[in-house]
Design a protein around this motif. Sequence first.
Motif, mmCIF file in Angstrom:
data_model
loop_
_atom_site.group_PDB
_atom_site.id
_atom_site.type_symbol
_atom_site.label_atom_id
_atom_site.label_comp_id
_atom_site.label_asym_id
_atom_site.label_seq_id
_atom_site.Cartn_x
_atom_site.Cartn_y
_atom_site.Cartn_z
ATOM 1 N N ASP A 100 -5.190 11.795 -0.604
ATOM 2 C CA ASP A 100 -6.509 11.247 -0.916
ATOM 3 C C ASP A 100 -6.682 9.860 -0.311
ATOM 4 O OD1 ASP A 100 -9.074 11.294 -2.469
ATOM 5 O OD2 ASP A 100 -8.112 9.594 -3.465
ATOM 6 N N GLU A 101 -5.660 9.007 -0.438
ATOM 7 C CA GLU A 101 -5.726 7.655 0.141
ATOM 8 C C GLU A 101 -5.835 7.703 1.657
ATOM 9 O OE1 GLU A 101 -2.991 5.581 -3.361
ATOM 10 O OE2 GLU A 101 -2.100 6.208 -1.463
ATOM 11 N N ALA A 102 -5.072 8.585 2.279
ATOM 12 C CA ALA A 102 -5.119 8.708 3.732
ATOM 13 C C ALA A 102 -6.497 9.137 4.209
ATOM 14 C CB ALA A 102 -4.060 9.705 4.205
ATOM 15 N N ALA A 103 -7.119 10.065 3.469
ATOM 16 C CA ALA A 103 -8.455 10.527 3.856
ATOM 17 C C ALA A 103 -9.474 9.402 3.724
ATOM 18 C CB ALA A 103 -8.858 11.721 2.997
ATOM 19 N N LYS A 104 -9.390 8.632 2.642
ATOM 20 C CA LYS A 104 -10.351 7.560 2.435
ATOM 21 C C LYS A 104 -10.171 6.424 3.441
ATOM 22 C CE LYS A 104 -11.102 8.407 -2.486
ATOM 23 N NZ LYS A 104 -10.841 7.931 -3.880
ATOM 24 N N LEU A 105 -8.919 6.138 3.808
ATOM 25 C CA LEU A 105 -8.658 5.057 4.760
ATOM 26 C C LEU A 105 -8.665 5.533 6.216
ATOM 27 C CD1 LEU A 105 -5.799 3.172 2.866
ATOM 28 C CD2 LEU A 105 -8.154 2.377 3.211
ATOM 29 N N ARG A 106 -8.782 6.858 6.397
ATOM 30 C CA ARG A 106 -8.805 7.468 7.736
ATOM 31 C C ARG A 106 -7.525 7.147 8.505
ATOM 32 N NH1 ARG A 106 -14.883 5.445 9.305
ATOM 33 N NH2 ARG A 106 -15.930 6.261 7.440
ATOM 34 N N ILE A 107 -6.410 7.372 7.822
ATOM 35 C CA ILE A 107 -5.100 7.206 8.435
ATOM 36 C C ILE A 107 -4.324 8.502 8.252
ATOM 37 C CG2 ILE A 107 -5.034 4.706 8.074
ATOM 38 C CD1 ILE A 107 -3.346 5.147 5.604
ATOM 39 N N ALA A 108 -3.167 8.599 8.909
ATOM 40 C CA ALA A 108 -2.378 9.823 8.829
ATOM 41 C C ALA A 108 -1.777 9.980 7.435
ATOM 42 C CB ALA A 108 -1.259 9.788 9.868
ATOM 43 N N PRO A 109 -1.671 11.211 6.944
ATOM 44 C CA PRO A 109 -1.010 11.427 5.664
ATOM 45 C C PRO A 109 0.403 10.856 5.669
ATOM 46 C CG PRO A 109 -2.122 13.422 6.386
ATOM 47 C CD PRO A 109 -2.203 12.463 7.531
#
Length: 236
Positions: free
Chosen positions: A107-116
């Motif tokens: 969820d954090e990766a999706a919101k920050l647009r970074i890799a899982p």
Amino acid sequence: MTASTQAYEQLTRDLTVGRYAPGTRLPGERDLAGLLGVSRATLRLALSRLESEGVLQRSAQRGWFVPTQVLGEPPSTLQSFTEMARARGLRPTARVMVQEVRPASLDEAAKLRIAPAAPVLQIDRLRGMDGTPVCYDVVILPALALQDSDLTDKSLYDELRERCGIEVHRSAYTLVAESADTELARLLGITAGAPVLVGDEVAYTADGTPVLIGHNKYRGDAYRFEADLFRVSSRA
């Protein structure tokens, strides 16, 4: 002048000169009525009037309180916690409870647009005003930003701008009400089960790049959220 009006005016004077400081409890109704020389029924009329004006707060279990100064951002204006405090002449404080680099959740990766599982920096801080705890603040941001910074009593927005050249432009914010658990109540100096306002945000730069994720838990008696709401015009 009625007895209730006299009691109201005397209480107003007492509050104005600071006889009862913000955050303190008034004497019990029996004692307070005796001090003012009125009946309890008359006193309650005066107290209810002050409550309707937002000057006093009532707790069914604990009596009458002088509310602490309420925080709140001007409608549709994004302010940091530090800016809110200073705008009211208060001293902002921040005690770092957690500061660690860890893998981002999905969820954090999706919101920050970074890799899982990419590294992120988590910073948990207990925020206060003039020494009174007001908010428990958790921020997640890409690990390279502010990794080595000491954010004790500092503004995160200021540090991002000055150290990283990152300017927060807007925030997508949601707000819900919850009850404080035992640990949060201990940190904020409230009773377990007391209301708290929980804000979740994603902050962005002007070009739409996500900067940070925030999870903030405010004392329910110390924060007010305001917004300007507009109707979308429609045609029949």
